[in-house]
Motif scaffolding. Structure first.
Motif, mmCIF file in Angstrom:
data_model
loop_
_atom_site.group_PDB
_atom_site.id
_atom_site.type_symbol
_atom_site.label_atom_id
_atom_site.label_comp_id
_atom_site.label_asym_id
_atom_site.label_seq_id
_atom_site.Cartn_x
_atom_site.Cartn_y
_atom_site.Cartn_z
ATOM 1 N N ALA A 55 8.799 4.315 -13.506
ATOM 2 C CA ALA A 55 8.168 5.192 -12.514
ATOM 3 C C ALA A 55 8.087 4.524 -11.148
ATOM 4 C CB ALA A 55 6.769 5.592 -12.993
ATOM 5 N N ILE A 56 7.687 3.265 -11.109
ATOM 6 C CA ILE A 56 7.567 2.608 -9.804
ATOM 7 C C ILE A 56 8.937 2.250 -9.235
ATOM 8 C CG2 ILE A 56 5.227 1.770 -10.222
ATOM 9 C CD1 ILE A 56 7.790 -0.837 -10.211
ATOM 10 N N GLY A 57 9.944 2.123 -10.127
ATOM 11 C CA GLY A 57 11.302 1.934 -9.646
ATOM 12 C C GLY A 57 11.859 3.195 -9.011
ATOM 13 N N VAL A 58 11.476 4.346 -9.577
ATOM 14 C CA VAL A 58 11.931 5.634 -9.040
ATOM 15 C C VAL A 58 11.306 5.907 -7.681
ATOM 16 C CG1 VAL A 58 11.750 8.145 -9.363
ATOM 17 C CG2 VAL A 58 12.479 6.693 -11.259
ATOM 18 N N LEU A 59 10.041 5.562 -7.522
ATOM 19 C CA LEU A 59 9.329 5.873 -6.285
ATOM 20 C C LEU A 59 9.624 4.811 -5.233
ATOM 21 C CD1 LEU A 59 5.891 6.883 -7.832
ATOM 22 C CD2 LEU A 59 7.550 8.416 -6.770
ATOM 23 N N PRO A 60 10.346 5.156 -4.158
ATOM 24 C CA PRO A 60 10.636 4.160 -3.121
ATOM 25 C C PRO A 60 9.351 3.669 -2.465
ATOM 26 C CG PRO A 60 11.987 6.147 -2.847
ATOM 27 C CD PRO A 60 10.932 6.466 -3.860
ATOM 28 N N GLY A 61 9.299 2.371 -2.199
ATOM 29 C CA GLY A 61 8.146 1.816 -1.504
ATOM 30 C C GLY A 61 7.108 1.193 -2.409
ATOM 31 N N ILE A 62 7.216 1.423 -3.728
ATOM 32 C CA ILE A 62 6.275 0.799 -4.673
ATOM 33 C C ILE A 62 7.112 -0.044 -5.613
ATOM 34 C CG2 ILE A 62 4.466 1.151 -6.373
ATOM 35 C CD1 ILE A 62 4.016 3.895 -5.249
ATOM 36 N N GLY A 63 7.049 -1.344 -5.477
ATOM 37 C CA GLY A 63 7.900 -2.222 -6.272
ATOM 38 C C GLY A 63 7.158 -2.847 -7.435
ATOM 39 N N PRO A 64 7.876 -3.619 -8.272
ATOM 40 C CA PRO A 64 7.233 -4.263 -9.419
ATOM 41 C C PRO A 64 6.204 -5.315 -9.024
ATOM 42 C CG PRO A 64 9.515 -4.988 -9.178
ATOM 43 C CD PRO A 64 9.322 -3.859 -8.217
ATOM 44 N N ILE A 65 6.404 -5.991 -7.882
ATOM 45 C CA ILE A 65 5.452 -7.033 -7.487
ATOM 46 C C ILE A 65 4.077 -6.435 -7.165
ATOM 47 C CG2 ILE A 65 4.948 -8.823 -5.776
ATOM 48 C CD1 ILE A 65 7.894 -9.444 -5.660
ATOM 49 N N PRO A 66 3.983 -5.392 -6.299
ATOM 50 C CA PRO A 66 2.666 -4.776 -6.084
ATOM 51 C C PRO A 66 2.065 -4.208 -7.359
ATOM 52 C CG PRO A 66 4.205 -4.058 -4.386
ATOM 53 C CD PRO A 66 5.000 -4.800 -5.404
ATOM 54 N N THR A 67 2.915 -3.645 -8.227
ATOM 55 C CA THR A 67 2.393 -3.034 -9.460
ATOM 56 C C THR A 67 1.826 -4.082 -10.402
ATOM 57 O OG1 THR A 67 4.058 -1.303 -9.247
ATOM 58 C CG2 THR A 67 2.959 -1.486 -11.359
ATOM 59 N N VAL A 68 2.567 -5.182 -10.583
ATOM 60 C CA VAL A 68 2.061 -6.257 -11.449
ATOM 61 C C VAL A 68 0.793 -6.858 -10.857
ATOM 62 C CG1 VAL A 68 2.576 -8.570 -12.326
ATOM 63 C CG2 VAL A 68 4.294 -6.779 -12.487
ATOM 64 N N ALA A 69 0.782 -7.043 -9.529
ATOM 65 C CA ALA A 69 -0.424 -7.564 -8.873
ATOM 66 C C ALA A 69 -1.608 -6.625 -9.105
ATOM 67 C CB ALA A 69 -0.172 -7.730 -7.377
ATOM 68 N N LEU A 70 -1.351 -5.317 -9.046
ATOM 69 C CA LEU A 70 -2.407 -4.331 -9.253
ATOM 70 C C LEU A 70 -2.934 -4.355 -10.682
ATOM 71 C CD1 LEU A 70 -4.043 -1.746 -8.538
ATOM 72 C CD2 LEU A 70 -1.975 -0.429 -9.008
ATOM 73 N N LEU A 71 -2.036 -4.543 -11.664
ATOM 74 C CA LEU A 71 -2.430 -4.458 -13.074
ATOM 75 C C LEU A 71 -2.947 -5.781 -13.646
ATOM 76 C CD1 LEU A 71 0.388 -2.180 -14.561
ATOM 77 C CD2 LEU A 71 -1.976 -1.561 -14.081
ATOM 78 N N LEU A 72 -2.789 -6.882 -12.914
ATOM 79 C CA LEU A 72 -3.240 -8.180 -13.441
ATOM 80 C C LEU A 72 -4.706 -8.165 -13.901
ATOM 81 C CD1 LEU A 72 -1.666 -11.042 -11.279
ATOM 82 C CD2 LEU A 72 -1.344 -10.596 -13.700
ATOM 83 N N PRO A 73 -5.635 -7.654 -13.084
ATOM 84 C CA PRO A 73 -7.036 -7.673 -13.541
ATOM 85 C C PRO A 73 -7.271 -6.849 -14.809
ATOM 86 C CG PRO A 73 -6.887 -7.173 -11.183
ATOM 87 C CD PRO A 73 -5.510 -7.078 -11.734
ATOM 88 N N PHE A 74 -6.471 -5.800 -15.005
ATOM 89 C CA PHE A 74 -6.676 -4.924 -16.158
ATOM 90 C C PHE A 74 -6.112 -5.524 -17.449
ATOM 91 C CE2 PHE A 74 -6.599 -2.259 -12.363
ATOM 92 C CZ PHE A 74 -7.782 -1.547 -12.502
ATOM 93 N N THR A 75 -5.376 -6.645 -17.346
ATOM 94 C CA THR A 75 -4.867 -7.306 -18.550
ATOM 95 C C THR A 75 -5.822 -8.384 -19.049
ATOM 96 O OG1 THR A 75 -3.664 -9.035 -17.329
ATOM 97 C CG2 THR A 75 -2.500 -6.951 -17.719
ATOM 98 N N PHE A 76 -6.921 -8.575 -18.337
ATOM 99 C CA PHE A 76 -7.817 -9.689 -18.649
ATOM 100 C C PHE A 76 -8.370 -9.601 -20.073
ATOM 101 C CE2 PHE A 76 -11.775 -12.173 -18.367
ATOM 102 C CZ PHE A 76 -11.245 -13.354 -17.882
ATOM 103 N N GLY A 77 -8.659 -8.402 -20.557
ATOM 104 C CA GLY A 77 -9.238 -8.252 -21.890
ATOM 105 C C GLY A 77 -8.219 -8.136 -23.007
ATOM 106 N N LEU A 78 -6.917 -8.189 -22.685
ATOM 107 C CA LEU A 78 -5.874 -8.044 -23.696
ATOM 108 C C LEU A 78 -5.528 -9.394 -24.317
ATOM 109 C CD1 LEU A 78 -3.352 -5.651 -21.866
ATOM 110 C CD2 LEU A 78 -5.203 -5.022 -23.420
#
Length: 499
Positions: free
Chosen positions: A32-55
């Motif tokens: 999905a983020i690859g399809v949408l221009p302007g949102i890359g894997p680096i911002p997405t991973v940075a965004l999701l890092l805090p949400f992986t804390f409990g995994l």
């Protein structure tokens, strides 16, 4: 025999139902983020890092890895249908992929891109499995001296392979190293660059900086440069390539996979280098180079295989040496530290379930992508119609929630917002922030290994030259720096890294 035992352990981990779900979630988000221009894997991973804390660590890394290589698939969809690269690695796919779409062959271009990525992903998974154990065994022989030289090589490679000016990239690395030493010095207890602010005593938190620089900073810059999106066709047909098409594309897939597998391992390697190199090779080897840029199927197969292979083999330095080969791998090191895992060769022996689970999940994830990508093409096309301005507020909200949740601290939120402005400034002055992130992550390790080397040698600086491996690594650093002074090499570098 160890290889098969390790792969069996990896498959057992990757095929657990919860890990399959996280893998599926990762590749879907990545596409999905690859399809949408302007949102890359680096911002997405940075965004999701805090949400992986409990995994569990294995589940978190399987999902984050899926986002990375899933984005390589998604980026080709936008490049082919809209002539706008969803990812930097998909820039080259625009050249021939979009021309194929204009000729009514959008389905064929998408199918070749997906099959090339799957083939490259499968081969790259085997390459990782074969190289991981020998490299980890070699790395276990390293002392602090060799590690220091290896870290210097990684930082210099990041400078040379970064986009834009070498001087700016070098300044970014130095700034990252300075940010990395903020806090209380463990050895002396002295405060360094804290300016009397208590929250800086433990140093700058990695996640808010990454989210600010790559998440909000890049997104703010994208609001300044809206790109018109015009679909060639809202309906895609003929998604099953003919045997003649596969026979024509297969040699390019093989060559692209080999190029991507090699370049992905290099420290500091960027996302654009493997596909650009693969495209240049295909054009040179072609009997009729004039076909390229007009819808040549090899111009899609080679670069797509190269970018997916490069994305996966970039995990090799991370998993074996604890060295990030690019900015996203630096984020992965930050994620390891968040989960209490010290990056380095010991991770292979201390966390085998994590390492081999991630390796095995790459093949599982690539199979998922092949199965879901083409049948769901209609959904991805619909996503291209979402205005970017509507996604921005939601992204800012999730960034603030995630940053606050790390330590329940408003200081982290303000830190993220401050670095968002810094990241926006870097975009405007064309200074790539990736070397800064590498400097921030590697800085503390660089300092620690330098101090250990000095203690072992009683302060003798020549120890870095008397150890053979260290001397070779520093010689490579010197050659790279001297090469950048040659004008012809500088021009070729700018052409290779141009987007």
């Amino acid at each position: 025999m160890d290889l098969f035992d390790n792969l069996l352990l990896g498959l057992t981990t990757a095929l657990q139902w919860q890990n399959l779900l996280y893998c599926l979630f990762g590749v879907l988000i990545g596409t999905a983020i690859g399809v949408l221009p302007g949102i890359g894997p680096i911002p997405t991973v940075a965004l999701l890092l805090p949400f992986t804390f409990g995994l569990e660590p294995a589940s978190a890394f399987i999902m984050l890895a899926g986002i990375f290589y899933g984005a390589q698939y998604g980026g080709s969809t936008t490049a082919i249908l809209v002539n706008v690269p969803g990812e930097t690695s998909s820039v080259v796919t625009c050249l021939d992929g979009h021309q194929m779409a204009r000729q009514g062959k959008a389905g064929l271009a998408l199918a070749i891109a997906a099959l090339s990525s799957f083939f490259a992903g499968t081969v790259a998974t085997v390459v990782i499995a074969l190289l991981a154990l020998p490299l980890a065994a070699l790395a276990l022989q390293f002392t602090a001296v060799e590690y220091f030289s290896l870290l210097v090589l990684g930082l210099i490679a990041a400078v040379i392979l970064a986009h834009g000016s070498v001087a700016k990239a070098l300044a970014m690395v130095v700034l990252g190293l300075l940010l990395g030493i903020v806090g209380i010095d463990v050895s002396s207890g002295a405060s360094r660059l804290t300016f009397g602010i208590p929250e800086l005593g433990d140093g700058l938190d990695f996640v808010p900086i990454a989210m600010g620089l790559f998440g909000l900073g890049e997104i703010m810059a994208n609001l300044d440069r809206p790109r018109p999106r015009q679909l060639v066709s809202s309906k895609v047909r003929d998604l099953m390539p003919r045997w003649a098409d596969l026979r024509q594309a297969f040699p390019a897939m093989v060559r692209g996979t080999a190029i991507g597998s090699f370049l992905g391992v290099l420290p500091g390697g960027g996302a654009a280098l493997p596909p650009f190199t693969a495209y240049a090779m295909e054009k040179k080897l072609a009997r009729d180079p004039s076909r390229f840029g007009k819808g040549a199927i090899e111009g899609v197969a080679g670069p797509e295989a190269a970018n997916n292979a490069g994305a996966q083999t970039s995990f090799i330095p991370l998993l074996t040496l604890g060295i990030p080969s690019n900015a996203l791998m630096a984020l992965m090191i930050g994620a390891l530290m968040m989960h209490g895992i010290q990056p380095g060769p010991q991770i292979m022996t201390e966390q085998p379930q994590l390492v081999w689970g991630v390796v095995a999940s790459m093949w599982v994830g690539n199979l998922m992508l092949l199965v879901i990508n083409l049948p769901m093409i209609g959904i991805w096309i619909s996503m291209l119609k979402i205005p970017y301005r509507l996604m921005f507020p939601a992204i800012v909200l999730f960034c603030c929630i995630g940053t606050y949740g790390i330590a329940n601290s408003m200081f982290n939120v303000w830190l993220m917002l401050g670095f968002a402005l810094v990241g926006y400034f870097f975009v405007k002055v064309k200074a790539e922030p990736a070397p800064l992130l590498l400097g921030l992550v590697l800085g503390p390790q660089l300092e620690e290994n330098f101090r250990r080397a000095m203690l072992l040698s009683d302060g003798d600086f020549t120890v870095f030259l008397t150890h053979p491996i260290s001397a070779v690594l520093l010689a490579v650093v010197a050659i790279l720096l001297l090469a950048m002074l040659v004008p012809a090499i500088t021009r070729k570098r700018e052409q290779a890294l141009a987007e």
